[in-house]
Enzyme design. Structure first.
Site, PDB file in Angstrom:
ATOM      1  N   HIS A  19       0.857  -1.182   0.000  1.00 45.72           N
ATOM      2  CA  HIS A  19       0.000   0.000   0.000  1.00 45.72           C
ATOM      3  C   HIS A  19       0.895   1.234   0.000  1.00 45.72           C
ATOM      4  CE1 HIS A  19      -2.847   2.949   1.716  1.00 45.72           C
ATOM      5  NE2 HIS A  19      -3.826   2.132   1.381  1.00 45.72           N
ATOM      6  N   LYS A  61     -10.354  -1.556  10.369  1.00 46.30           N
ATOM      7  CA  LYS A  61     -10.350  -2.716   9.475  1.00 46.30           C
ATOM      8  C   LYS A  61     -10.842  -3.973  10.200  1.00 46.30           C
ATOM      9  CE  LYS A  61      -7.638  -0.634   6.207  1.00 46.30           C
ATOM     10  NZ  LYS A  61      -8.042  -0.313   4.830  1.00 46.30           N
ATOM     11  N   CYS A  80      -4.825   2.264  -3.733  1.00 47.79           N
ATOM     12  CA  CYS A  80      -3.590   2.813  -3.145  1.00 47.79           C
ATOM     13  C   CYS A  80      -2.415   1.864  -3.340  1.00 47.79           C
ATOM     14  CB  CYS A  80      -3.774   3.153  -1.667  1.00 47.79           C
ATOM     15  SG  CYS A  80      -4.918   4.505  -1.373  1.00 47.79           S
ATOM     16  N   GLN A  97      -4.464  -5.423   6.931  1.00 39.81           N
ATOM     17  CA  GLN A  97      -5.385  -6.421   6.387  1.00 39.81           C
ATOM     18  C   GLN A  97      -5.292  -7.762   7.103  1.00 39.81           C
ATOM     19  OE1 GLN A  97      -7.702  -5.704   4.197  1.00 39.81           O
ATOM     20  NE2 GLN A  97      -6.973  -3.605   3.899  1.00 39.81           N
ATOM     21  N   ASP A 124       3.118  -4.508   8.117  1.00 43.91           N
ATOM     22  CA  ASP A 124       1.878  -3.749   7.951  1.00 43.91           C
ATOM     23  C   ASP A 124       0.728  -4.736   8.116  1.00 43.91           C
ATOM     24  OD1 ASP A 124      -0.449  -2.640   6.940  1.00 43.91           O
ATOM     25  OD2 ASP A 124       0.450  -1.849   5.108  1.00 43.91           O
TER      26      ASP A 124
END
Length: 415
Positions: free
Chosen positions: A131, A234, A372, A211, A208
């Site tokens: 991202h 999220k 993104c 997700q 990261d």
């Protein structure tokens, strides 16, 4: 009752849906189908009520007040930190820092750790799946410090080329930053193996987890990651809240990210003494109410069980994939066998934006565009995809509605 899988708890998806008020409405005259969960998931009533309760009952600033409301607010705020520490299995509660979300968490590491420990000619490795929020902060840091960025290649099925990653590592590699799961494709990365190999050359690793948090088991001690970034919104929690996990020794060695109240012990015009972690990185009044409500989102996930959620979402994804492949001209982008519940696809001859608008006319919310991840779209030589992302409150009947709508789109475009 809905069968999740053998040896896994059964739950009634219709009962789960009752916990989410926003789902029970019509959009453009049709019952809402919400398939934009990778962008943000909907919030259960417990989260919404927790936010209301805070503002109606004990709204006060935290940590510094000695009156009853301040003490109650402080306890609720710190209870979420404890809950999150347990959720990711950090070694200490103090290793959890509250931020605005994954983006700010990554920027915190780039600005604090990066500026202190990344030097000229050092190398930072990211992947082609990232991202923009896990690309741009490192570009800014590399430009400032004279460092360079190396990018792990993406294979045709949307997975990372692990051999290429190993070939990029050297004693100049100081940091590796990759996502747990791709927001655009759903690909789950082998982060434990990535971390282990990176550590062999002395590099630190940031994951990261935007997700991954709602879908995958997270044990930061077992993974041995140095940093793990996540967002509440999220995973059924409020927007504007997230967290950064970092190993104590790293956090203690890093300078403050911002200056202000709470992140200090003593201030004079000559010198400031900084607070202990995690408060050293939490300057000013935080987003108290949303942090308090975040705990109830974590409770929701744990009450259902990560394994149950992941199994049910995989069942939805598998069903959607099989149905989607019956549509003429539809091509799945990133068709890895190891994915979270993201179906990203294009249809020959139809722009993703047009498909998104036509689906919205039928009450179906999907995401279209580059998500993104422009470099990733460039890699596949496409402008963008249609992304349908599924959560625990979605159903196969909703998928059928999307497939029927897509069939109408194809028929209309060919007419």
């Amino acid at each position: 009752m809905t069968e999740i899988s053998s040896n896994i708890k059964k739950f009634d998806v219709e009962e789960v849906r009752k916990l989410f008020p926003v789902l029970h409405q019509k959009v453009n005259g049709k019952p809402l189908v919400y398939f934009d969960n990778a962008a943000t998931s909907q919030k259960p009533i417990a989260v919404i009520e927790a936010l209301k309760t805070y503002y109606k009952g004990y709204n006060a600033n935290i940590h510094r007040g000695i009156h009853t409301l301040a003490e109650k607010a402080t306890k609720a705020f710190e209870d979420t930190r404890k809950r999150l520490s347990s959720f990711v299995n950090s070694n200490e509660v103090e290793e959890i820092i509250f931020t605005k979300g994954t983006t700010e968490s990554i920027n915190l590491v780039a600005s604090s750790y990066g500026r202190k420990f990344i030097n000229e000619d050092d190398e930072i490795i990211i992947s082609g799946l990232e991202h923009h929020s896990n690309i741009v902060p490192w570009q800014l840091l590399a430009e400032e410090k004279g460092a360079s960025i190396k990018v792990i290649n993406v294979l045709e099925d949307g997975t990372l080329d692990f051999d290429h990653f190993k070939s990029l590592l050297s004693d100049r590699t100081k940091l590796v930053a990759v996502n747990h799961a791709s927001n655009s494709l759903g690909t789950i990365n082998p982060i434990k193996e990535i971390i282990a190999v990176a550590h062999e050359v002395g590099a630190k690793v940031l994951i990261d987890g935007a997700q991954g948090t709602a879908h995958l088991e997270i044990d930061v001690q077992e993974l041995d990651c140095d940093f793990y970034a996540l967002s509440a919104h999220k995973c059924y929690g409020p927007t504007g809240v997230g967290a950064l996990y970092g190993k104590r020794e790293l956090l203690e060695a890093m300078p403050p990210y911002q200056g202000g109240g709470e992140m200090i012990k003593e201030v004079s015009f000559e010198k400031t003494t900084f607070n202990d972690i995690p408060y050293k990185f939490e300057a000013g009044t935080p987003n108290i109410g949303d942090v308090v409500a975040f705990k109830y989102a974590l409770d929701f996930i744990d009450d259902l069980g990560k394994e149950n959620i992941a199994s049910y979402e995989h069942e939805l994804y598998t069903y959607a994939r099989e149905k989607a492949l019956t549509i003429p001209g539809l091509r799945i982008i990133g068709d890895s066998s190891n994915k979270v519940s993201v179906l990203s696809f294009v249809i020959d001859g139809v722009h993703p934006f047009d498909i998104g608008q036509m689906l919205d006319a039928s009450g179906i919310a999907v995401r279209t565009g580059h998500h993104c991840t422009q470099p990733l779209m460039d890699h596949f030589q496409i402008e963008g995809t249609i992304r349908a992302s599924f959560a625990v409150y979605n159903t196969k009947e909703e998928i059928d509605r999307m497939i029927e709508a897509l069939q109408r789109v194809v028929k209309f475009m060919k007419a």
